[in-house]
Motif scaffolding. Structure first.
Motif, short mmCIF file in Angstrom:
data_model
loop_
_atom_site.label_atom_id
_atom_site.label_comp_id
_atom_site.label_asym_id
_atom_site.label_seq_id
_atom_site.Cartn_x
_atom_site.Cartn_y
_atom_site.Cartn_z
N VAL A 179 0.64 -1.00 0.19
CA VAL A 179 -0.17 0.05 -0.40
C VAL A 179 0.80 1.55 0.02
O VAL A 179 0.46 1.63 -0.78
CB VAL A 179 -1.16 0.57 1.16
CG1 VAL A 179 -1.60 1.18 1.65
CG2 VAL A 179 -2.00 -0.96 0.60
N GLU A 180 1.82 1.13 0.71
CA GLU A 180 2.43 2.33 0.81
C GLU A 180 3.37 2.16 -0.27
O GLU A 180 3.84 3.89 -0.60
CB GLU A 180 3.68 1.71 2.38
CG GLU A 180 4.87 2.97 2.49
CD GLU A 180 5.49 1.87 3.29
OE1 GLU A 180 7.36 2.07 3.19
OE2 GLU A 180 5.78 0.89 4.21
N VAL B 145 -6.31 -4.31 7.13
CA VAL B 145 -5.07 -3.52 6.93
C VAL B 145 -5.21 -1.88 5.74
O VAL B 145 -4.94 -1.13 6.09
CB VAL B 145 -3.87 -4.16 5.98
CG1 VAL B 145 -2.53 -3.31 5.05
CG2 VAL B 145 -3.67 -5.46 6.38
N LEU B 146 -6.37 -2.60 4.99
CA LEU B 146 -7.23 -1.37 3.90
C LEU B 146 -7.37 -1.13 5.15
O LEU B 146 -7.40 0.68 4.51
CB LEU B 146 -7.19 -1.83 3.19
CG LEU B 146 -6.82 -2.83 1.33
CD1 LEU B 146 -7.48 -3.43 0.76
CD2 LEU B 146 -5.71 -2.25 1.34
N ALA B 147 -8.22 -1.47 5.97
CA ALA B 147 -8.83 0.01 6.96
C ALA B 147 -7.86 0.72 7.47
O ALA B 147 -8.71 2.10 7.60
CB ALA B 147 -9.99 -1.24 7.37
N ARG B 148 -6.60 0.31 7.73
CA ARG B 148 -6.14 1.50 8.45
C ARG B 148 -4.83 2.43 7.49
O ARG B 148 -4.40 2.53 8.27
CB ARG B 148 -5.24 0.53 9.40
CG ARG B 148 -5.80 0.05 10.02
CD ARG B 148 -4.95 -0.52 11.58
NE ARG B 148 -5.20 -1.36 12.76
CZ ARG B 148 -5.41 -3.44 12.37
NH1 ARG B 148 -4.79 -3.27 11.09
NH2 ARG B 148 -6.34 -3.83 13.03
N ALA B 149 -5.34 1.56 5.74
CA ALA B 149 -4.45 2.62 5.41
C ALA B 149 -4.81 4.24 5.75
O ALA B 149 -5.89 4.49 5.29
CB ALA B 149 -5.03 2.57 3.75
N ALA C 15 -5.42 9.46 2.51
CA ALA C 15 -4.94 9.81 1.44
C ALA C 15 -4.66 8.81 -0.09
O ALA C 15 -4.13 9.01 -0.84
CB ALA C 15 -4.06 10.79 1.51
N ALA C 16 -4.51 7.24 0.74
CA ALA C 16 -3.91 6.73 -0.57
C ALA C 16 -4.50 6.90 -1.49
O ALA C 16 -6.15 6.92 -1.23
CB ALA C 16 -4.07 5.67 0.33
N PRO C 17 -4.35 6.37 -2.65
CA PRO C 17 -5.17 6.64 -3.96
C PRO C 17 -6.02 4.62 -3.91
O PRO C 17 -5.96 4.28 -2.74
CB PRO C 17 -3.87 6.31 -5.37
CG PRO C 17 -3.11 5.78 -4.12
CD PRO C 17 -3.16 6.04 -2.93
#
Ligand SMILES: NC(=O)c1ccc[n+]([C@@H]2O[C@H](COP(=O)([O-])OP(=O)(O)OC[C@H]3O[C@@H](n4cnc5c(N)ncnc54)[C@H](OP(=O)(O)O)[C@@H]3O)[C@@H](O)[C@H]2O)c1
Length: 329
Positions: free
Chosen positions: A65-66, A90-94, A97-99
């Protein structure tokens, strides 16, 4: 006799988007206006689902993700739902501003009746923590369930906007044609099949049909379980879970020749100044396929992106194709 000098290595300078320093992953246009990332991360996990494995998988997804990976491929059968749940966590914590991510999951071949499909999707969405997925694939056909039942059920979920696009996996030509006949207002956008330099049996027979119909081939096992990233070439033993479902790749009658060709590909990559995996991935890209790469630790995400960013020349890819087919220089 004088020793052969070591091959000259050209420095690898991956292109980046300039501002963030991240390699660019382009988006491929699909029918219906779907934008599909050209390379992604698969979360099968090879059946490794101990607590320790799960923690490492989470760190690996977080690194992806990073580093700008957006396409994540999972399935209800992976780890009996654990893969979807971990990805959702993991995506819930991204960072907000992540695309936007491109999420793909699959309905099991055991759930292809209409009522089963709806329940399977609801469960997958619950584990992923989402109200919809970008792509929902039939994991594999089941000869006992007519596609005339399965595809309209998927289309109904597409109309409800719970699925952004419908795809299939492990489908041959006749199954693709049959599946397309049972869709009305939408189309098949993807067929995910095993496809790598050493294993083309599933992809090549459907390639022309998919190209004409605008169906993207997603290539699974693009690194031939790591062999095309240099793994096992120097005698490292192959773990049983890696051999599973590897389609004869590690069969004793085939392995020595596969490894010899792998070593020749490694030399080719060294001469060309690119990571070995970049040959595997760009060979697929040149054939219009989008690789979905397995990674079990964060460093493999960094390797994947370095490989994606370094593009071998057409001549190198042609030579790689010949080496993988066993053509001697
Ligand atoms: N639709 C289907 O029926 C189907 C079937 C199979 C797979 N898939 C999808 O495709 C994804 C990828 O499949 P796959 O795991 O077979 O693919 P793969 O990309 O060919 O192999 C992945 C393995 O290669 C090794 N590897 C990765 N990067 C490496 C590096 N830099 N150096 C050395 N080794 C490296 C890792 O092995 P270690 O983990 O041992 O380090 C990794 O688990 C799956 O996760 C899944 O999402 C779909």
């Amino acid at each position: 006799m004088t020793a052969r000098p070591p091959p000259k290595r050209r420095p690898v300078r991956p292109p980046t988007d300039g501002e963030s320093g991240q390699p660019e992953i382009e988006t491929l246009p699909l029918p219906g206006g779907v934008g599909h990332p050209a390379v992604g991360m698969g979360l099968w996990g090879l059946g490794r689902w101990t607590t320790e494995d799960e923690l490492r998988t989470k760190t690996t997804i977080a690194r992806a993700v990073e580093r700008g990976v957006r396409w994540f491929d999972t399935a209800e059968v992976y780890g009996g739902g654990r893969s979807e749940r971990i990805l959702g966590d993991v995506l819930a914590r991204a960072v907000p501003a992540a695309p936007p991510f491109y999420l793909a999951t699959k309905v099991s071949w055991e759930h292809l009746r209409p009522s089963q499909i709806r329940a399977a999707l609801v469960n997958s969405l619950e584990r992923l923590g989402r109200s919809s997925v970008d792509e929902y694939l039939v994991h594999a056909p089941d000869v006992r369930v007519p596609l005339a039942e399965t595809l309209p059920a998927l289309e109904a979920l597409w109309k409800e906007r719970r699925i952004g696009a419908i795809g299939v996996s492990n489908f041959g030509l006749e199954e693709l044609e049959e599946a397309e006949r049972h869709l009305g207002e939408t189309r098949l956008v993807v067929n995910q099949v095993r496809y790598n330099l050493f294993d083309r049996d599933e992809a090549e027979p459907v390639q022309e049909y998919c190209r004409k119909r605008g169906i993207l081939i997603e290539a699974y096992s693009p690194l031939a379980r790591g062999v095309l990233a240099g793994r096992y070439l120097d005698g490292r033993p192959v773990a049983p879970e890696v051999k599973r479902f590897a389609h004869r790749l590690f069969d004793p009658d085939r392995l020595p020749e596969i490894l010899a060709r792998g070593r020749a590909l490694r030399d080719l990559a060294a001469d060309a100044g690119v990571p070995m995996a970049s040959i595997a991935l760009h060979w697929l890209r040149a054939r219009g396929a989008a690789p979905v790469v397995g990674a079990s630790r964060p460093e493999q995400i960094d390797d994947l992106l370095a490989a994606w960013a370094a593009r071998p020349s057409d001549a190198v890819l042609e030579r790689a194709d010949a080496i993988a087919r066993g053509v001697r220089a």
